[in-house]
Design a protein around this motif. Structure first.
Motif, PDB file in Angstrom:
ATOM      1  N   LEU A 157      33.526  37.377  34.845  1.00 16.13           N
ATOM      2  CA  LEU A 157      34.036  36.737  35.967  1.00 16.13           C
ATOM      3  C   LEU A 157      35.392  36.040  35.251  1.00 16.13           C
ATOM      4  O   LEU A 157      35.481  35.232  34.377  1.00 16.13           O
ATOM      5  N   CYS A 158      36.611  36.307  35.890  1.00 15.65           N
ATOM      6  CA  CYS A 158      37.916  35.924  35.421  1.00 15.65           C
ATOM      7  C   CYS A 158      38.653  35.163  36.440  1.00 15.65           C
ATOM      8  O   CYS A 158      38.775  35.513  37.576  1.00 15.65           O
ATOM      9  N   GLY A 159      39.452  34.029  36.009  1.00  8.23           N
ATOM     10  CA  GLY A 159      40.375  33.296  36.418  1.00  8.23           C
ATOM     11  C   GLY A 159      39.946  31.774  36.718  1.00  8.23           C
ATOM     12  O   GLY A 159      39.389  30.960  35.736  1.00  8.23           O
ATOM     13  N   ASP A 160      39.936  31.597  38.140  1.00  6.99           N
ATOM     14  CA  ASP A 160      39.282  30.187  38.316  1.00  6.99           C
ATOM     15  C   ASP A 160      37.821  30.027  38.523  1.00  6.99           C
ATOM     16  O   ASP A 160      37.384  30.229  39.377  1.00  6.99           O
ATOM     17  N   LEU A 161      37.135  29.747  37.573  1.00  7.34           N
ATOM     18  CA  LEU A 161      35.966  29.481  37.535  1.00  7.34           C
ATOM     19  C   LEU A 161      35.247  27.950  37.696  1.00  7.34           C
ATOM     20  O   LEU A 161      34.452  28.058  38.100  1.00  7.34           O
ATOM     21  N   LYS A 162      36.446  27.015  37.846  1.00  2.90           N
ATOM     22  CA  LYS A 162      36.222  25.755  38.126  1.00  2.90           C
ATOM     23  C   LYS A 162      36.016  25.495  39.440  1.00  2.90           C
ATOM     24  O   LYS A 162      34.847  25.005  39.880  1.00  2.90           O
ATOM     25  N   PHE A 163      36.918  25.768  40.361  1.00  2.00           N
ATOM     26  CA  PHE A 163      36.840  25.719  41.785  1.00  2.00           C
ATOM     27  C   PHE A 163      36.571  26.786  42.543  1.00  2.00           C
ATOM     28  O   PHE A 163      36.306  26.722  43.724  1.00  2.00           O
ATOM     29  N   SER A 186      38.313  32.530  31.192  1.00  4.26           N
ATOM     30  CA  SER A 186      39.238  31.482  31.963  1.00  4.26           C
ATOM     31  C   SER A 186      39.908  30.772  31.075  1.00  4.26           C
ATOM     32  O   SER A 186      39.436  30.570  29.825  1.00  4.26           O
ATOM     33  N   PRO A 187      41.131  30.040  31.575  1.00  9.93           N
ATOM     34  CA  PRO A 187      41.426  28.912  30.400  1.00  9.93           C
ATOM     35  C   PRO A 187      40.804  27.657  30.416  1.00  9.93           C
ATOM     36  O   PRO A 187      39.870  27.678  31.322  1.00  9.93           O
ATOM     37  N   ASN A 188      40.906  27.064  29.463  1.00 12.24           N
ATOM     38  CA  ASN A 188      39.934  25.805  29.164  1.00 12.24           C
ATOM     39  C   ASN A 188      39.988  24.824  30.362  1.00 12.24           C
ATOM     40  O   ASN A 188      38.701  24.334  30.546  1.00 12.24           O
ATOM     41  N   GLU A 189      40.996  24.754  31.193  1.00 16.03           N
ATOM     42  CA  GLU A 189      41.333  23.918  32.173  1.00 16.03           C
ATOM     43  C   GLU A 189      40.157  24.251  33.651  1.00 16.03           C
ATOM     44  O   GLU A 189      39.994  23.434  34.293  1.00 16.03           O
ATOM     45  N   LEU A 190      40.022  25.508  33.585  1.00 20.03           N
ATOM     46  CA  LEU A 190      39.403  26.143  34.595  1.00 20.03           C
ATOM     47  C   LEU A 190      37.944  26.896  34.387  1.00 20.03           C
ATOM     48  O   LEU A 190      37.537  27.874  34.904  1.00 20.03           O
ATOM     49  N   LYS A 191      37.297  26.374  33.349  1.00 20.55           N
ATOM     50  CA  LYS A 191      35.958  26.915  32.909  1.00 20.55           C
ATOM     51  C   LYS A 191      34.940  26.341  34.125  1.00 20.55           C
ATOM     52  O   LYS A 191      35.163  25.453  34.913  1.00 20.55           O
ATOM     53  N   ILE A 192      33.778  27.350  34.089  1.00 21.66           N
ATOM     54  CA  ILE A 192      32.823  26.866  34.961  1.00 21.66           C
ATOM     55  C   ILE A 192      32.235  25.358  34.985  1.00 21.66           C
ATOM     56  O   ILE A 192      32.330  24.988  33.864  1.00 21.66           O
ATOM     57  N   PRO A 193      31.736  24.715  35.974  1.00 21.37           N
ATOM     58  CA  PRO A 193      31.363  23.611  36.004  1.00 21.37           C
ATOM     59  C   PRO A 193      30.283  23.229  35.159  1.00 21.37           C
ATOM     60  O   PRO A 193      29.400  24.253  35.199  1.00 21.37           O
ATOM     61  N   ASP A 194      29.960  22.179  34.587  1.00 19.82           N
ATOM     62  CA  ASP A 194      28.510  21.735  33.713  1.00 19.82           C
ATOM     63  C   ASP A 194      27.384  22.116  34.296  1.00 19.82           C
ATOM     64  O   ASP A 194      26.584  22.595  34.013  1.00 19.82           O
ATOM     65  N   TYR A 195      27.293  22.039  35.795  1.00 20.19           N
ATOM     66  CA  TYR A 195      26.153  22.063  36.443  1.00 20.19           C
ATOM     67  C   TYR A 195      25.515  23.468  36.406  1.00 20.19           C
ATOM     68  O   TYR A 195      24.478  23.800  36.424  1.00 20.19           O
ATOM     69  N   ILE A 196      26.645  24.564  36.611  1.00 21.99           N
ATOM     70  CA  ILE A 196      26.301  25.972  36.471  1.00 21.99           C
ATOM     71  C   ILE A 196      25.829  26.200  35.368  1.00 21.99           C
ATOM     72  O   ILE A 196      25.077  26.910  35.037  1.00 21.99           O
ATOM     73  N   SER A 246      47.722  33.041  34.496  1.00 17.31           N
ATOM     74  CA  SER A 246      47.084  32.926  33.387  1.00 17.31           C
ATOM     75  C   SER A 246      46.499  34.566  33.024  1.00 17.31           C
ATOM     76  O   SER A 246      46.404  35.001  32.076  1.00 17.31           O
ATOM     77  N   TYR A 247      45.899  35.088  34.166  1.00 18.71           N
ATOM     78  CA  TYR A 247      45.268  36.531  33.946  1.00 18.71           C
ATOM     79  C   TYR A 247      45.581  37.311  34.976  1.00 18.71           C
ATOM     80  O   TYR A 247      45.441  36.994  36.174  1.00 18.71           O
ATOM     81  N   ILE A 248      46.348  38.395  34.764  1.00 18.18           N
ATOM     82  CA  ILE A 248      46.819  39.477  35.417  1.00 18.18           C
ATOM     83  C   ILE A 248      46.250  40.785  34.901  1.00 18.18           C
ATOM     84  O   ILE A 248      46.390  41.174  33.730  1.00 18.18           O
ATOM     85  N   LEU A 249      45.402  41.624  35.927  1.00 21.83           N
ATOM     86  CA  LEU A 249      44.851  42.844  35.499  1.00 21.83           C
ATOM     87  C   LEU A 249      45.908  43.945  35.641  1.00 21.83           C
ATOM     88  O   LEU A 249      46.218  43.891  37.258  1.00 21.83           O
ATOM     89  N   ASP A 250      46.103  44.622  35.058  1.00 20.30           N
ATOM     90  CA  ASP A 250      47.075  45.685  35.039  1.00 20.30           C
ATOM     91  C   ASP A 250      46.656  47.085  34.547  1.00 20.30           C
ATOM     92  O   ASP A 250      45.567  47.046  34.078  1.00 20.30           O
ATOM     93  N   GLY A 251      47.408  48.021  34.715  1.00 23.16           N
ATOM     94  CA  GLY A 251      47.040  49.280  34.322  1.00 23.16           C
ATOM     95  C   GLY A 251      46.699  49.506  32.993  1.00 23.16           C
ATOM     96  O   GLY A 251      45.664  50.205  32.430  1.00 23.16           O
ATOM     97  N   GLU A 252      47.399  48.822  32.026  1.00 21.97           N
ATOM     98  CA  GLU A 252      47.307  48.824  30.639  1.00 21.97           C
ATOM     99  C   GLU A 252      45.673  48.337  30.346  1.00 21.97           C
ATOM    100  O   GLU A 252      45.174  48.708  29.270  1.00 21.97           O
ATOM    101  N   LYS A 253      45.454  46.922  30.830  1.00 21.66           N
ATOM    102  CA  LYS A 253      44.200  46.463  30.627  1.00 21.66           C
ATOM    103  C   LYS A 253      43.139  47.373  30.943  1.00 21.66           C
ATOM    104  O   LYS A 253      41.902  47.520  30.486  1.00 21.66           O
ATOM    105  N   MET A 254      43.204  48.087  32.367  1.00 26.59           N
ATOM    106  CA  MET A 254      42.077  48.965  32.722  1.00 26.59           C
ATOM    107  C   MET A 254      41.947  50.099  31.807  1.00 26.59           C
ATOM    108  O   MET A 254      40.893  50.869  31.763  1.00 26.59           O
ATOM    109  N   LYS A 255      43.306  50.712  30.949  1.00 27.62           N
ATOM    110  CA  LYS A 255      42.654  51.581  30.141  1.00 27.62           C
ATOM    111  C   LYS A 255      41.679  51.327  28.783  1.00 27.62           C
ATOM    112  O   LYS A 255      40.975  52.082  28.290  1.00 27.62           O
TER     113      LYS A 255
END
Length: 307
Positions: A157-163, A186-196, A246-255
């Motif tokens: 799960l990638c990206g905004d995991l906080k909101f 995720s970046p540190n600022e957008l980590k999943i909430p503690d309750y999850i 912060s996170y962009i999925l492109d063809g290079e990463k898909m390889k």
């Protein structure tokens, strides 16, 4: 039987009840014309206090394809909410005219409040950064159809995991199936909430790791669930601008990914998935949007108890 029930949280249904919905969705996908008159004489109310394209259109299309009708509003300024009417009073009034309601609201818990005052079924179509259970049904049906199983998956799960309410709902739902593992990117600022982290993952001894770089883990994933960084959840524009790319999925990463890894996204995307990825057969997000309509058709039919 699901007739007359509300769907506020993805945990409201047992796994057996979820399978009921998925089995009906499979039947609708196989032969949609057989269900064209299923909800004749029934009315769906769409109460959207927050902007939406896919979710609202998906629900409206679902009801229309079942032969029912739709009424509602797509922003609070076009409703009595602009005059200060409470959610409780709105839902009691709407219940005089409709048979089932779907609500999206920026305040967490608003659809739950509506369900407490409603004799008709209420479906949560997203409440703040909290839950989005019908997106979760969409995600589960897509995974079940494409990967053939809801168990034994490694889910990134990638990206905004906080909101990201879709992320919170999906983690809760997939945690109920056997041997699933989560990779939280995720970046540190957008980590999943503690309750999850605490109440869902740690409490149930579910394997998970938290990382900041997608490239380190993409080769281990069976499913990559991308999310956008949501401007509307930020109080500070500077933080949004700093984190949105912060996170962009492109063809290079898909390889780097497995040949059978699938890419999901609740949409809308901004720039977190490059358009070149759309041509990759592993990109399933537009199929996912279509499955969303079918699973909502099944859900409406089940909650209304129609044959």
């Amino acid at each position: 039987m699901l007739k007359g029930r509300h769907l506020i949280d993805p945990m409201d249904f047992t796994l057996e009840e979820l399978n009921e919905v998925f089995n009906l969705a499979d039947q609708i996908i196989a032969c949609p014309e057989e269900f064209a008159h299923t909800c004749e004489g029934k009315i769906l109310a769409t109460l959207f206090y927050e902007p939406s394209t896919r979710t609202r259109f998906s629900f409206e299309a679902a009801m229309l394809r079942l032969g029912g009708k739709v009424l509602g509003f797509s922003e609070p300024n076009s409703s009595s909410a602009a005059k200060g009417e409470s959610v409780a009073d709105t839902i009691r009034t709407v219940a005089c005219y409709a048979d089932i309601a779907v609500m999206r609201h920026p305040k967490e818990g608003a659809p739950k409040v509506a369900s407490m005052y409603s004799d008709m079924p209420v479906i949560n179509a997203g409440d703040g950064g909290h839950q989005h259970p019908t997106q979760t049904l969409t995600d589960l049906l897509t995974i079940k159809t494409v990967k053939k199983s809801l168990s034994n998956q490694t889910i990134g799960l990638c990206g905004d995991l906080k909101f990201g309410r879709t992320v919170h709902s999906l983690i809760k739902a997939l945690s109920r199936y056997e041997n699933n593992k989560f990779v939280l990117i995720s970046p540190n600022e957008l980590k999943i909430p503690d309750y999850i982290r605490r109440e869902i993952l740690q409490k149930n001894n579910i394997e998970f790791v938290e990382v900041e770089r997608m490239e380190e883990v993409i080769d281990k994933l069976d499913i990559l669930y991308m999310t956008r960084v949501q401007r509307e959840r930020f109080f500070n524009e500077e933080d949004y601008i700093r984190l949105k790319d912060s996170y962009i999925l492109d063809g290079e990463k898909m390889k780097l990914a497995k040949d059978d890894m699938i890419v999901l996204h609740p949409l809308p995307r901004v720039n977190e998935i490059s358009y070149e990825v759309d041509l990759d057969p592993r990109a399933c997000y537009f199929r996912q949007a279509k499955y969303g309509m079918f699973v909502r058709m099944a859900l409406i039919a089940k909650l209304l108890g129609v044959k």
